[in-house]
Motif scaffolding. Structure first.
Motif, PDB file in Angstrom:
ATOM      1  N   SER A 151     -13.888  -6.614   9.057  1.00 45.99           N
ATOM      2  CA  SER A 151     -13.199  -5.323   9.161  1.00 45.99           C
ATOM      3  C   SER A 151     -11.997  -5.136   8.242  1.00 45.99           C
ATOM      4  CB  SER A 151     -12.732  -5.120  10.603  1.00 45.99           C
ATOM      5  OG  SER A 151     -11.783  -6.112  10.978  1.00 45.99           O
ATOM      6  N   VAL A 152     -11.397  -6.225   7.750  1.00 44.57           N
ATOM      7  CA  VAL A 152     -10.176  -6.097   6.951  1.00 44.57           C
ATOM      8  C   VAL A 152     -10.517  -6.123   5.470  1.00 44.57           C
ATOM      9  CG1 VAL A 152      -7.929  -7.096   6.422  1.00 44.57           C
ATOM     10  CG2 VAL A 152      -8.807  -7.177   8.763  1.00 44.57           C
ATOM     11  N   ASP A 153     -10.092  -5.103   4.759  1.00 43.05           N
ATOM     12  CA  ASP A 153     -10.348  -4.981   3.322  1.00 43.05           C
ATOM     13  C   ASP A 153      -9.233  -5.697   2.559  1.00 43.05           C
ATOM     14  OD1 ASP A 153     -10.836  -4.220   0.699  1.00 43.05           O
ATOM     15  OD2 ASP A 153     -11.374  -2.167   1.231  1.00 43.05           O
ATOM     16  N   GLY A 154      -9.606  -6.685   1.762  1.00 44.63           N
ATOM     17  CA  GLY A 154      -8.615  -7.438   0.992  1.00 44.63           C
ATOM     18  C   GLY A 154      -8.031  -6.680  -0.173  1.00 44.63           C
ATOM     19  N   THR A 155      -8.623  -5.536  -0.518  1.00 40.18           N
ATOM     20  CA  THR A 155      -8.075  -4.652  -1.565  1.00 40.18           C
ATOM     21  C   THR A 155      -8.024  -3.238  -0.998  1.00 40.18           C
ATOM     22  OG1 THR A 155     -10.279  -4.287  -2.523  1.00 40.18           O
ATOM     23  CG2 THR A 155      -8.949  -6.072  -3.445  1.00 40.18           C
ATOM     24  N   PRO A 156      -7.093  -2.960  -0.107  1.00 36.94           N
ATOM     25  CA  PRO A 156      -7.080  -1.670   0.597  1.00 36.94           C
ATOM     26  C   PRO A 156      -6.960  -0.487  -0.354  1.00 36.94           C
ATOM     27  CG  PRO A 156      -5.023  -2.881   0.951  1.00 36.94           C
ATOM     28  CD  PRO A 156      -5.967  -3.820   0.286  1.00 36.94           C
ATOM     29  N   ASP A 157      -7.759   0.540  -0.065  1.00 37.58           N
ATOM     30  CA  ASP A 157      -7.811   1.725  -0.924  1.00 37.58           C
ATOM     31  C   ASP A 157      -7.192   2.954  -0.283  1.00 37.58           C
ATOM     32  OD1 ASP A 157      -9.521   0.345  -2.906  1.00 37.58           O
ATOM     33  OD2 ASP A 157     -11.036   0.455  -1.328  1.00 37.58           O
ATOM     34  N   THR A 158      -6.949   2.920   1.024  1.00 41.47           N
ATOM     35  CA  THR A 158      -6.433   4.075   1.740  1.00 41.47           C
ATOM     36  C   THR A 158      -5.258   3.641   2.612  1.00 41.47           C
ATOM     37  OG1 THR A 158      -7.845   3.754   3.672  1.00 41.47           O
ATOM     38  CG2 THR A 158      -8.772   5.034   1.836  1.00 41.47           C
ATOM     39  N   PRO A 159      -4.435   4.593   3.063  1.00 38.91           N
ATOM     40  CA  PRO A 159      -3.338   4.233   3.975  1.00 38.91           C
ATOM     41  C   PRO A 159      -3.810   3.517   5.231  1.00 38.91           C
ATOM     42  CG  PRO A 159      -2.980   6.422   3.088  1.00 38.91           C
ATOM     43  CD  PRO A 159      -4.348   6.007   2.640  1.00 38.91           C
ATOM     44  N   SER A 160      -4.932   3.917   5.781  1.00 43.50           N
ATOM     45  CA  SER A 160      -5.416   3.263   7.003  1.00 43.50           C
ATOM     46  C   SER A 160      -5.857   1.832   6.712  1.00 43.50           C
ATOM     47  CB  SER A 160      -6.574   4.053   7.613  1.00 43.50           C
ATOM     48  OG  SER A 160      -7.676   4.124   6.732  1.00 43.50           O
ATOM     49  N   GLU A 161      -6.473   1.604   5.545  1.00 41.27           N
ATOM     50  CA  GLU A 161      -6.850   0.240   5.184  1.00 41.27           C
ATOM     51  C   GLU A 161      -5.613  -0.619   4.913  1.00 41.27           C
ATOM     52  OE1 GLU A 161     -11.303   0.886   3.222  1.00 41.27           O
ATOM     53  OE2 GLU A 161      -9.588   0.460   1.907  1.00 41.27           O
ATOM     54  N   GLU A 162      -4.582  -0.027   4.332  1.00 43.90           N
ATOM     55  CA  GLU A 162      -3.330  -0.768   4.121  1.00 43.90           C
ATOM     56  C   GLU A 162      -2.724  -1.189   5.449  1.00 43.90           C
ATOM     57  OE1 GLU A 162      -0.380   1.062   1.685  1.00 43.90           O
ATOM     58  OE2 GLU A 162      -1.801   1.559   0.087  1.00 43.90           O
ATOM     59  N   ARG A 163      -2.692  -0.261   6.414  1.00 45.08           N
ATOM     60  CA  ARG A 163      -2.131  -0.582   7.729  1.00 45.08           C
ATOM     61  C   ARG A 163      -2.914  -1.710   8.382  1.00 45.08           C
ATOM     62  NH1 ARG A 163      -1.630   5.050   8.058  1.00 45.08           N
ATOM     63  NH2 ARG A 163      -3.564   5.194   9.283  1.00 45.08           N
ATOM     64  N   ALA A 164      -4.226  -1.634   8.325  1.00 45.00           N
ATOM     65  CA  ALA A 164      -5.055  -2.678   8.924  1.00 45.00           C
ATOM     66  C   ALA A 164      -4.833  -4.019   8.227  1.00 45.00           C
ATOM     67  CB  ALA A 164      -6.527  -2.283   8.845  1.00 45.00           C
ATOM     68  N   PHE A 165      -4.678  -3.989   6.913  1.00 40.68           N
ATOM     69  CA  PHE A 165      -4.431  -5.194   6.115  1.00 40.68           C
ATOM     70  C   PHE A 165      -3.127  -5.862   6.543  1.00 40.68           C
ATOM     71  CE2 PHE A 165      -2.446  -6.919   2.183  1.00 40.68           C
ATOM     72  CZ  PHE A 165      -3.397  -7.863   1.819  1.00 40.68           C
ATOM     73  N   LEU A 166      -2.068  -5.081   6.665  1.00 44.38           N
ATOM     74  CA  LEU A 166      -0.764  -5.631   7.031  1.00 44.38           C
ATOM     75  C   LEU A 166      -0.696  -6.022   8.507  1.00 44.38           C
ATOM     76  CD1 LEU A 166       1.541  -3.216   5.008  1.00 44.38           C
ATOM     77  CD2 LEU A 166       0.892  -5.562   4.422  1.00 44.38           C
ATOM     78  N   GLU A 167      -1.305  -5.224   9.371  1.00 47.36           N
ATOM     79  CA  GLU A 167      -1.324  -5.577  10.796  1.00 47.36           C
ATOM     80  C   GLU A 167      -2.075  -6.880  11.022  1.00 47.36           C
ATOM     81  OE1 GLU A 167      -3.042  -2.182  12.646  1.00 47.36           O
ATOM     82  OE2 GLU A 167      -1.230  -0.935  12.440  1.00 47.36           O
ATOM     83  N   ASP A 168      -3.158  -7.066  10.285  1.00 48.89           N
ATOM     84  CA  ASP A 168      -3.911  -8.307  10.409  1.00 48.89           C
ATOM     85  C   ASP A 168      -3.070  -9.496   9.944  1.00 48.89           C
ATOM     86  OD1 ASP A 168      -6.603  -9.782  10.651  1.00 48.89           O
ATOM     87  OD2 ASP A 168      -5.983 -10.233   8.607  1.00 48.89           O
ATOM     88  N   ALA A 169      -2.334  -9.328   8.850  1.00 50.45           N
ATOM     89  CA  ALA A 169      -1.482 -10.401   8.340  1.00 50.45           C
ATOM     90  C   ALA A 169      -0.412 -10.774   9.364  1.00 50.45           C
ATOM     91  CB  ALA A 169      -0.839  -9.976   7.025  1.00 50.45           C
ATOM     92  N   ALA A 170       0.237  -9.764   9.927  1.00 50.51           N
ATOM     93  CA  ALA A 170       1.287 -10.029  10.920  1.00 50.51           C
ATOM     94  C   ALA A 170       0.708 -10.684  12.165  1.00 50.51           C
ATOM     95  CB  ALA A 170       1.997  -8.721  11.287  1.00 50.51           C
ATOM     96  N   ASP A 171      -0.468 -10.230  12.582  1.00 49.91           N
ATOM     97  CA  ASP A 171      -1.106 -10.800  13.759  1.00 49.91           C
ATOM     98  C   ASP A 171      -1.461 -12.269  13.536  1.00 49.91           C
ATOM     99  OD1 ASP A 171      -2.621 -10.356  16.430  1.00 49.91           O
ATOM    100  OD2 ASP A 171      -4.143 -11.220  15.113  1.00 49.91           O
ATOM    101  N   PHE A 172      -1.887 -12.594  12.330  1.00 45.82           N
ATOM    102  CA  PHE A 172      -2.219 -13.983  12.023  1.00 45.82           C
ATOM    103  C   PHE A 172      -0.968 -14.857  12.136  1.00 45.82           C
ATOM    104  CE2 PHE A 172      -3.234 -17.667   9.462  1.00 45.82           C
ATOM    105  CZ  PHE A 172      -4.559 -17.911   9.795  1.00 45.82           C
ATOM    106  N   GLY A 173       0.143 -14.373  11.584  1.00 45.26           N
ATOM    107  CA  GLY A 173       1.386 -15.127  11.678  1.00 45.26           C
ATOM    108  C   GLY A 173       1.824 -15.359  13.111  1.00 45.26           C
TER     109      GLY A 173
END
Length: 494
Positions: A151-173
């Motif tokens: 579900s997480v796009d490593g090269t986000p193209d839209t604001p929603s993909e950016e949010r998911a990308f960063l939320e996933d990173a924070a959740d992993f931490g």
């Protein structure tokens, strides 16, 4: 979990043995400085086979916090095979990279490559703190890892993909913090370098004889800085550039993988520039519509596809597998690229993932002070994409997501590896290395200092030089480690 790793173990593509450190009959003890190692026959762990033969395992207690040497301790898992000859020189300690690679699992599978060294050295490795058998950190369970891959796009193209990308990173931490607890702030490269000196003492060696590969070269450089007078015969192969910061490492690796891809494309008779554009276009199509695979319920996403492309670039022997996988993907079948990606991500047939990337992230984010923002990354993305149309955007975005909202601060911008007064250290660089580009070898030698760093160059392909098919490299390294013969600085093997 789509990172292509700032540094990666030489044996990332190998089938690794899994070993534990309990049970069996007793071996002899190594004692020094009040520390004893109770060597025993290695037992299996997590259902994997024990290495068999005469491999022995032990656990060494070291301080959790080196600023409080009398405080809490953690156990480090070690493995060894004793020297086969009579003219023993001592122990040779190996680190295979990562950070996050398990030396206990990897050492037996590397023993054939080091068979000549074993004639005079005990071959020894260990799981660094926070890795596998040494309080290994798992930040996510298998189900959550697979869900993020899908579900997480490593090269986000839209604001929603950016949010998911960063939320996933924070959740992993957050998951890492929950799993690691107090250990989270004590798994730095400096902590592990201090552990290495305790290992040296426990092995009974006056100086540390060491073979570091990939990230293991940075670890060796940090050790040499902290303990220059304790450096024995040290070889650093597939060298991390110690002068590069977070963005610098990402750009270096982008160049390295693009160079390896160019060399691969040339070997197939294709123009590298045109071939790279075709692969980039394939990845764009997969981004828009992931490919079906033969694995039930799983599709090949863009990030997984790129991971699958990365793995075979570590070794020229795997280039035919890359050709087959790309051809299948062009025809709409993502199965082969997915299998390659699973190999890189340590995913087995049952869906269980290894933890190397978990440990790697915890260690590297504690080391690295820099935390590039999304805005900073976007500003530099054109530079990454100019370096490589295939890898640039992925490795550029990775700088923003890797340590985003990390629970503990980083320690430095670049590691300190200067080692005035140390014995000569052999620094081996490979001109075709994708993960640790050749330029890092010269920079490591320069930072180690005059009369310390000695560069040996191999004009070859793949990640690492020793044991990769060059008699010239192997002979020079063996002569240094076995006889103390230091090659001329700048020696070239072709």
């Amino acid at each position: 979990m789509t990172r292509f790793t700032r540094w990666t173990a030489l044996t990332v593509a190998a089938a690794l043995l899994t070993a534990g450190c309990s049970g069996g009959s007793s071996g002899d003890d190594g004692k020094s400085g009040g520390t004893a190692l109770d060597w025993k026959r290695c037992a299996s762990s997590e259902g994997g086979p024990a290495p068999g033969g005469d491999w022995q395992c032990a656990t060494l207690q070291v301080p959790l916090d080196w600023s409080k040497p009398d405080g809490d301790t953690i156990g480090l898992a070690l493995i060894r095979a004793k020297a086969t000859g009579d003219d023993r020189l001592g122990s040779l300690l190996f680190n295979f990279g990562g950070p996050g690679g398990s030396g206990v699992s990897t050492m037996p599978s590397y023993a054939d490559a080091a068979s000549e060294l074993r004639e005079r050295y005990d071959l020894v490795s260990w799981d660094p703190r926070g890795v596998a058998g040494s309080e290994g950190i798992r930040c996510r369970d298998d189900k959550a890892i697979q869900a993020a891959e899908a579900s997480v796009d490593g090269t986000p193209d839209t604001p929603s993909e950016e949010r998911a990308f960063l939320e996933d990173a924070a959740d992993f931490g957050k998951g890492c913090q929950e799993a690691a607890g107090k250990l989270m702030a004590h798994v730095s490269t400096t902590d592990t370098a201090r552990d290495m000196d305790r290992i040296r003492q426990a092995l009974g060696d006056d100086g540390l004889n060491y073979f570091g590969i990939s990230y293991g070269t940075e670890l060796g450089g940090v050790y040499a800085h902290l303990f220059p007078k304790k450096v024995g015969r040290m070889t650093l192969d597939a060298v991390v550039d110690p002068s590069a910061d977070t963005m610098g490492h990402a750009k270096n690796q982008t160049r390295g993988f693009q160079l390896a891809l160019d060399n691969y494309l040339k070997s197939t008779g294709r123009d590298p520039e045109a071939g790279s554009r075709e692969i980039a276009a394939l990845l764009d199509r997969i981004d828009a519509r992931p490919l079906p695979t033969s694995t039930s319920g799983r599709k090949l996403t863009q990030s997984l596809a790129l991971t699958g492309i990365v793995l075979p670039l570590y070794s020229k022997d795997r280039w035919p597998a890359l050709t087959s996988a790309l051809e299948a993907a062009e025809e709409g079948d993502g199965s082969e690229l997915l299998a390659l990606a699973d190999g890189y991500n340590e995913r087995d047939a049952s869906g269980h993932y290894g933890t190397m990337t978990h440990s790697q992230r915890v260690i590297s984010c504690l080391d690295d002070r820099q935390r590039p923002t999304v805005a900073e990354t976007k500003e530099l993305l054109p530079q990454f994409e100019e370096i490589s149309p295939v890898f640039g955007s992925f490795l550029g975005w990775d700088t923003a997501g890797w340590c985003h909202d990390w629970p503990v601060p980083g320690q430095h911008d670049t590691p300190e590896v200067s080692a005035p007064g140390a014995a000569p250290i052999l620094v081996v660089g490979n001109t075709g290395d994708p993960a640790t580009p050749y330029e890092g070898a010269r920079r490591m030698a320069d930072e180690l200092g005059k009369d310390v760093g000695v560069v040996l160059t191999w004009k070859g392909e793949g990640h690492g030089a020793y044991g990769s098919g060059s008699d010239c490299v192997d002979s020079a390294v063996n002569a240094y480690l076995l006889d103390g013969t230091v090659p001329e600085d700048g020696k070239v093997c072709s």
